[in-house]
Design a protein around this motif. Structure first.
Motif, PDB file in Angstrom:
ATOM      1  N   ALA A 113      11.713   0.342 -10.203  1.00 52.62           N
ATOM      2  CA  ALA A 113      12.523  -0.301 -11.245  1.00 52.62           C
ATOM      3  C   ALA A 113      12.979  -1.666 -10.760  1.00 52.62           C
ATOM      4  O   ALA A 113      12.886  -1.985  -9.562  1.00 52.62           O
ATOM      5  CB  ALA A 113      13.729   0.561 -11.605  1.00 52.62           C
ATOM      6  N   ARG A 114      13.469  -2.450 -11.720  1.00 52.39           N
ATOM      7  CA  ARG A 114      14.058  -3.743 -11.392  1.00 52.39           C
ATOM      8  C   ARG A 114      15.371  -3.868 -12.160  1.00 52.39           C
ATOM      9  O   ARG A 114      15.561  -3.223 -13.192  1.00 52.39           O
ATOM     10  CB  ARG A 114      13.118  -4.896 -11.780  1.00 52.39           C
ATOM     11  N   ASN A 115      16.264  -4.729 -11.645  1.00 49.40           N
ATOM     12  CA  ASN A 115      17.576  -4.887 -12.275  1.00 49.40           C
ATOM     13  C   ASN A 115      18.013  -6.335 -12.143  1.00 49.40           C
ATOM     14  O   ASN A 115      17.707  -6.985 -11.149  1.00 49.40           O
ATOM     15  CB  ASN A 115      18.599  -3.957 -11.603  1.00 49.40           C
ATOM     16  N   ARG A 116      18.717  -6.825 -13.155  1.00 51.64           N
ATOM     17  CA  ARG A 116      19.185  -8.210 -13.085  1.00 51.64           C
ATOM     18  C   ARG A 116      20.695  -8.278 -13.281  1.00 51.64           C
ATOM     19  O   ARG A 116      21.313  -7.383 -13.860  1.00 51.64           O
ATOM     20  CB  ARG A 116      18.469  -9.090 -14.107  1.00 51.64           C
ATOM     21  N   LEU A 117      21.268  -9.373 -12.800  1.00 52.02           N
ATOM     22  CA  LEU A 117      22.713  -9.546 -12.862  1.00 52.02           C
ATOM     23  C   LEU A 117      23.171 -10.011 -14.236  1.00 52.02           C
ATOM     24  O   LEU A 117      22.416 -10.623 -15.001  1.00 52.02           O
ATOM     25  CB  LEU A 117      23.167 -10.568 -11.827  1.00 52.02           C
ATOM     26  N   VAL A 118      24.429  -9.742 -14.516  1.00 51.69           N
ATOM     27  CA  VAL A 118      25.092 -10.223 -15.716  1.00 51.69           C
ATOM     28  C   VAL A 118      26.559 -10.449 -15.351  1.00 51.69           C
ATOM     29  O   VAL A 118      27.078  -9.843 -14.412  1.00 51.69           O
ATOM     30  CB  VAL A 118      24.948  -9.204 -16.865  1.00 51.69           C
ATOM     31  N   ILE A 119      27.214 -11.352 -16.049  1.00 46.06           N
ATOM     32  CA  ILE A 119      28.650 -11.556 -15.840  1.00 46.06           C
ATOM     33  C   ILE A 119      29.391 -10.475 -16.604  1.00 46.06           C
ATOM     34  O   ILE A 119      29.203 -10.320 -17.815  1.00 46.06           O
ATOM     35  CB  ILE A 119      29.097 -12.946 -16.330  1.00 46.06           C
ATOM     36  N   ALA A 120      30.214  -9.727 -15.901  1.00 41.88           N
ATOM     37  CA  ALA A 120      31.019  -8.684 -16.538  1.00 41.88           C
ATOM     38  C   ALA A 120      32.438  -9.186 -16.711  1.00 41.88           C
ATOM     39  O   ALA A 120      33.032  -9.735 -15.777  1.00 41.88           O
ATOM     40  CB  ALA A 120      31.014  -7.416 -15.693  1.00 41.88           C
ATOM     41  N   VAL A 121      32.981  -9.021 -17.914  1.00 47.71           N
ATOM     42  CA  VAL A 121      34.364  -9.408 -18.199  1.00 47.71           C
ATOM     43  C   VAL A 121      35.055  -8.244 -18.902  1.00 47.71           C
ATOM     44  O   VAL A 121      34.390  -7.412 -19.535  1.00 47.71           O
ATOM     45  CB  VAL A 121      34.423 -10.673 -19.091  1.00 47.71           C
ATOM     46  N   PRO A 122      36.380  -8.151 -18.810  1.00 45.49           N
ATOM     47  CA  PRO A 122      37.085  -7.091 -19.532  1.00 45.49           C
ATOM     48  C   PRO A 122      36.891  -7.237 -21.040  1.00 45.49           C
ATOM     49  O   PRO A 122      36.595  -8.325 -21.544  1.00 45.49           O
ATOM     50  CB  PRO A 122      38.549  -7.320 -19.138  1.00 45.49           C
ATOM     51  N   ALA A 215      17.277 -14.008  -9.507  1.00 44.44           N
ATOM     52  CA  ALA A 215      17.915 -13.091  -8.556  1.00 44.44           C
ATOM     53  C   ALA A 215      17.736 -11.640  -8.991  1.00 44.44           C
ATOM     54  O   ALA A 215      18.666 -10.843  -8.930  1.00 44.44           O
ATOM     55  CB  ALA A 215      19.396 -13.423  -8.428  1.00 44.44           C
ATOM     56  N   ILE A 216      16.524 -11.308  -9.460  1.00 43.43           N
ATOM     57  CA  ILE A 216      16.250  -9.939  -9.899  1.00 43.43           C
ATOM     58  C   ILE A 216      15.975  -9.055  -8.683  1.00 43.43           C
ATOM     59  O   ILE A 216      15.216  -9.440  -7.793  1.00 43.43           O
ATOM     60  CB  ILE A 216      15.054  -9.908 -10.866  1.00 43.43           C
ATOM     61  N   ASN A 217      16.573  -7.885  -8.667  1.00 41.46           N
ATOM     62  CA  ASN A 217      16.394  -6.964  -7.542  1.00 41.46           C
ATOM     63  C   ASN A 217      15.328  -5.916  -7.846  1.00 41.46           C
ATOM     64  O   ASN A 217      15.354  -5.284  -8.901  1.00 41.46           O
ATOM     65  CB  ASN A 217      17.709  -6.249  -7.221  1.00 41.46           C
ATOM     66  N   ASP A 218      14.409  -5.730  -6.898  1.00 37.60           N
ATOM     67  CA  ASP A 218      13.455  -4.626  -6.961  1.00 37.60           C
ATOM     68  C   ASP A 218      14.086  -3.391  -6.321  1.00 37.60           C
ATOM     69  O   ASP A 218      14.800  -3.501  -5.314  1.00 37.60           O
ATOM     70  CB  ASP A 218      12.173  -4.978  -6.203  1.00 37.60           C
ATOM     71  N   TYR A 219      13.791  -2.226  -6.897  1.00 35.43           N
ATOM     72  CA  TYR A 219      14.326  -0.955  -6.401  1.00 35.43           C
ATOM     73  C   TYR A 219      13.195  -0.104  -5.814  1.00 35.43           C
ATOM     74  O   TYR A 219      12.395   0.460  -6.561  1.00 35.43           O
ATOM     75  CB  TYR A 219      15.000  -0.183  -7.532  1.00 35.43           C
ATOM     76  N   PHE A 236      10.608  15.067  -6.355  1.00 29.17           N
ATOM     77  CA  PHE A 236      11.662  14.263  -6.975  1.00 29.17           C
ATOM     78  C   PHE A 236      11.200  12.812  -7.137  1.00 29.17           C
ATOM     79  O   PHE A 236      11.412  12.195  -8.179  1.00 29.17           O
ATOM     80  CB  PHE A 236      12.949  14.316  -6.154  1.00 29.17           C
ATOM     81  N   VAL A 237      10.563  12.265  -6.110  1.00 25.89           N
ATOM     82  CA  VAL A 237      10.037  10.900  -6.205  1.00 25.89           C
ATOM     83  C   VAL A 237       9.007  10.807  -7.329  1.00 25.89           C
ATOM     84  O   VAL A 237       8.973   9.831  -8.084  1.00 25.89           O
ATOM     85  CB  VAL A 237       9.424  10.455  -4.859  1.00 25.89           C
ATOM     86  N   ASP A 238       8.178  11.837  -7.458  1.00 25.92           N
ATOM     87  CA  ASP A 238       7.185  11.864  -8.536  1.00 25.92           C
ATOM     88  C   ASP A 238       7.864  11.819  -9.902  1.00 25.92           C
ATOM     89  O   ASP A 238       7.374  11.156 -10.834  1.00 25.92           O
ATOM     90  CB  ASP A 238       6.312  13.111  -8.430  1.00 25.92           C
ATOM     91  N   LEU A 239       8.988  12.534 -10.043  1.00 28.90           N
ATOM     92  CA  LEU A 239       9.720  12.517 -11.306  1.00 28.90           C
ATOM     93  C   LEU A 239      10.255  11.122 -11.602  1.00 28.90           C
ATOM     94  O   LEU A 239      10.136  10.621 -12.731  1.00 28.90           O
ATOM     95  CB  LEU A 239      10.878  13.522 -11.269  1.00 28.90           C
ATOM     96  N   VAL A 240      10.842  10.485 -10.605  1.00 28.86           N
ATOM     97  CA  VAL A 240      11.402   9.144 -10.796  1.00 28.86           C
ATOM     98  C   VAL A 240      10.319   8.173 -11.258  1.00 28.86           C
ATOM     99  O   VAL A 240      10.543   7.338 -12.136  1.00 28.86           O
ATOM    100  CB  VAL A 240      12.048   8.637  -9.490  1.00 28.86           C
ATOM    101  N   ARG A 241       9.118   8.324 -10.719  1.00 29.10           N
ATOM    102  CA  ARG A 241       8.027   7.395 -11.022  1.00 29.10           C
ATOM    103  C   ARG A 241       7.232   7.785 -12.268  1.00 29.10           C
ATOM    104  O   ARG A 241       6.396   7.014 -12.726  1.00 29.10           O
ATOM    105  CB  ARG A 241       7.082   7.319  -9.828  1.00 29.10           C
ATOM    106  N   SER A 242       7.513   8.956 -12.806  1.00 29.63           N
ATOM    107  CA  SER A 242       6.756   9.443 -13.962  1.00 29.63           C
ATOM    108  C   SER A 242       7.199   8.741 -15.246  1.00 29.63           C
ATOM    109  O   SER A 242       8.180   7.992 -15.273  1.00 29.63           O
ATOM    110  CB  SER A 242       6.975  10.954 -14.117  1.00 29.63           C
ATOM    111  N   ALA A 243       6.468   9.021 -16.331  1.00 28.08           N
ATOM    112  CA  ALA A 243       6.832   8.461 -17.632  1.00 28.08           C
ATOM    113  C   ALA A 243       8.220   8.922 -18.053  1.00 28.08           C
ATOM    114  O   ALA A 243       8.999   8.156 -18.640  1.00 28.08           O
ATOM    115  CB  ALA A 243       5.797   8.873 -18.682  1.00 28.08           C
ATOM    116  N   ARG A 244       8.550  10.177 -17.734  1.00 27.39           N
ATOM    117  CA  ARG A 244       9.892  10.683 -18.065  1.00 27.39           C
ATOM    118  C   ARG A 244      10.960   9.945 -17.285  1.00 27.39           C
ATOM    119  O   ARG A 244      12.023   9.605 -17.820  1.00 27.39           O
ATOM    120  CB  ARG A 244       9.970  12.181 -17.777  1.00 27.39           C
ATOM    121  N   GLY A 245      10.692   9.692 -16.014  1.00 23.89           N
ATOM    122  CA  GLY A 245      11.648   8.959 -15.197  1.00 23.89           C
ATOM    123  C   GLY A 245      11.819   7.534 -15.684  1.00 23.89           C
ATOM    124  O   GLY A 245      12.951   7.026 -15.776  1.00 23.89           O
ATOM    125  N   ARG A 246      10.709   6.889 -16.011  1.00 23.10           N
ATOM    126  CA  ARG A 246      10.776   5.505 -16.505  1.00 23.10           C
ATOM    127  C   ARG A 246      11.552   5.426 -17.817  1.00 23.10           C
ATOM    128  O   ARG A 246      12.256   4.447 -18.077  1.00 23.10           O
ATOM    129  CB  ARG A 246       9.372   4.943 -16.689  1.00 23.10           C
TER     130      ARG A 246
END
Length: 257
Positions: A113-122, A215-219, A236-246
């Motif tokens: 997976a990958r994730n990107r930053l965002v500014i969080a405000v209340p 500044a995107i992070n790879d997981y 468990f790793v197989d589940l994370v990488r499967s279509a269901r996990g995605r």
């Protein structure tokens, strides 16, 4: 000399009883997996890996998934120092490299997976934050992750790309801690992941900014070399990488690698 039918039946029953009492292979249950699976996972994976753990237990009766969530840097250190972990899921390749370089991984990690930053405000944005430039304003209260953890390293890249010299009021040890400061109204803004803002619901608002793309992070994820339950760890790793996990990851806001 022929044995009587009774003797034959007794012999068969004795053999079957012996098979029934034999210990099954480690990590197996009716041809599948069993036992406890201990997963060390980045704090930003809290919601998704909690859900995937439940799905894994349902798909494999007799298993229990225990997840240790925290900063990837701290988790990597624990694993290299001998903490019993079956799986490691990091929020950055750099922290995964700590584990692989120490010879504590079984095989090569895979980015799931990958994730990107965002500014969080209340909610309601009481600090009137509009972009990264506001992180240099000493009149605003700002939270960042410590630079040794993935969200902090990514924040530094984004701020550098924007040419902003931030003046944070607090450095937090993981992204959930930074988000908590926002949701409680203790700071005007923080840099966290898109997935964390989505998980926070109505307590937090997210503001996108263009430098986040730099500044995107790879997981990456890997089975640990000394995994106490290697068979279940692989499943468990197989589940994370499967279509269901995605699908679970995508619904939470993660991007595909």
């Amino acid at each position: 000399m022929r044995r009587s039918p009774r003797v034959v039946v007794l012999a068969v029953l004795t053999a079957l009883a012996a098979c029934g009492t034999a210990d099954p292979p480690a990590g197996s249950a009716e041809g599948g997996v069993s036992g406890e699976v201990t997963v060390f996972a980045a704090a930003s994976l809290t919601e998704t890996f909690t859900e995937l753990g439940k799905r894994f237990e349902k798909a494999h009766p007799g298993t229990t998934v225990t997840v240790n969530f925290g900063a990837s840097s701290a988790l990597a250190k624990q694993i290299t120092e001998g903490a019993p972990a079956d799986v490691f899921a990091s929020a950055s390749p750099a922290n995964m490299a700590q584990v692989t370089d120490a010879g504590a991984a079984a095989g090569d990690p895979t980015t799931f997976a990958r994730n990107r930053l965002v500014i969080a405000v209340p909610a309601g944005n009481p600090g009137g934050v509009t972009g990264l430039d506001d992180f240099a304003d000493p009149g605003r209260k700002i939270a960042l992750c410590a630079e040794q953890v993935p969200c902090g390293a990514a924040a530094r890249k984004a701020l550098d790309a924007a040419g902003v010299s931030a003046e944070p009021d607090t450095f937090e040890q993981d992204v959930k801690a930074a988000l908590t400061k926002v949701s409680l109204g203790e700071v005007d803004a923080a840099l966290v992941y898109t997935t964390d803002v989505r998980a926070a619901g109505d307590d937090v608002e997210g503001i996108e900014f263009p430098e986040a793309g730099q500044a995107i992070n790879d997981y990456p994820i890997v089975v640990c070399k000394d995994a106490p339950n290697a068979g279940a760890a692989t499943a468990f790793v197989d589940l994370v990488r499967s279509a269901r996990g995605r699908a679970v990851l995508s619904a939470a806001g993660f991007e595909e690698p």
